[in-house]
Design a protein around this motif. Sequence first.
Motif, PDB file in Angstrom:
ATOM      1  N   GLY A  32      -0.852  -4.034  -2.533  1.00 15.41           N
ATOM      2  CA  GLY A  32      -1.476  -4.142  -1.226  1.00 15.41           C
ATOM      3  C   GLY A  32      -2.976  -4.068  -1.343  1.00 15.41           C
ATOM      4  O   GLY A  32      -3.515  -3.617  -2.352  1.00 15.41           O
ATOM      5  N   ARG A  33      -3.632  -4.529  -0.294  1.00 18.45           N
ATOM      6  CA  ARG A  33      -5.092  -4.540  -0.259  1.00 18.45           C
ATOM      7  C   ARG A  33      -5.508  -4.188   1.158  1.00 18.45           C
ATOM      8  O   ARG A  33      -4.964  -4.762   2.108  1.00 18.45           O
ATOM      9  N   THR A  34      -6.477  -3.273   1.309  1.00 19.41           N
ATOM     10  CA  THR A  34      -6.849  -2.826   2.642  1.00 19.41           C
ATOM     11  C   THR A  34      -8.255  -2.241   2.667  1.00 19.41           C
ATOM     12  O   THR A  34      -8.704  -1.673   1.669  1.00 19.41           O
ATOM     13  N   PRO A  35      -8.935  -2.359   3.816  1.00 21.22           N
ATOM     14  CA  PRO A  35     -10.219  -1.669   3.961  1.00 21.22           C
ATOM     15  C   PRO A  35      -9.969  -0.180   4.187  1.00 21.22           C
ATOM     16  O   PRO A  35      -8.959   0.211   4.770  1.00 21.22           O
ATOM     17  N   ILE A  36     -10.903   0.632   3.721  1.00 20.74           N
ATOM     18  CA  ILE A  36     -10.844   2.084   3.901  1.00 20.74           C
ATOM     19  C   ILE A  36     -12.174   2.514   4.504  1.00 20.74           C
ATOM     20  O   ILE A  36     -13.235   2.242   3.936  1.00 20.74           O
ATOM     21  N   GLU A  53     -13.071  -1.196   0.183  1.00 26.32           N
ATOM     22  CA  GLU A  53     -11.831  -1.968   0.184  1.00 26.32           C
ATOM     23  C   GLU A  53     -11.109  -1.633  -1.112  1.00 26.32           C
ATOM     24  O   GLU A  53     -11.738  -1.560  -2.171  1.00 26.32           O
TER      25      GLU A  53
END
Length: 146
Positions: A32-36, A53
């Motif tokens: 998965g890939r996501t902004p933090i 990210e």
Amino acid sequence: MTIQRMDNVGIVVDDLDVAVAFFTELGMELEGRTPIEGSWASSVVGLRDMRSEIAMMRIPDAPGRLELATYHRPALITPEPAVFPANAVGLHRVMFAVDDIEDTIARLRQFGAELVGEVARFEDSFLLCYLRGPSGIIVGLAEQLN
């Protein structure tokens, strides 16, 4: 109290797309890939008003994950020297067991990987090497011989 497991190893990179492509070629899968961002994230990492990210990479059918991160805010910093030798204090390398070390090296070279030294044989047990990958990450490879 005991440790339950090692969840992941985190590495900050300057180009998340390149790092994901490199570790995908190595054989990992993008989980998965996501902004933090937000106050909780700023509190954890100790950086005010941070935005990053992450891309979580996993080893198929095995435990172990690699968290690749890049920072958009505050800006990335590159320590001096930008490329550390193997004896520098701090995170040394991430090691992976592979089926065919020469094939793996050849495939990773198309992503800019370079041998740090050379492929060496440890007795009749392993072929071993260190590669420098994206953002200067040292990746160890080990092929078991018997």
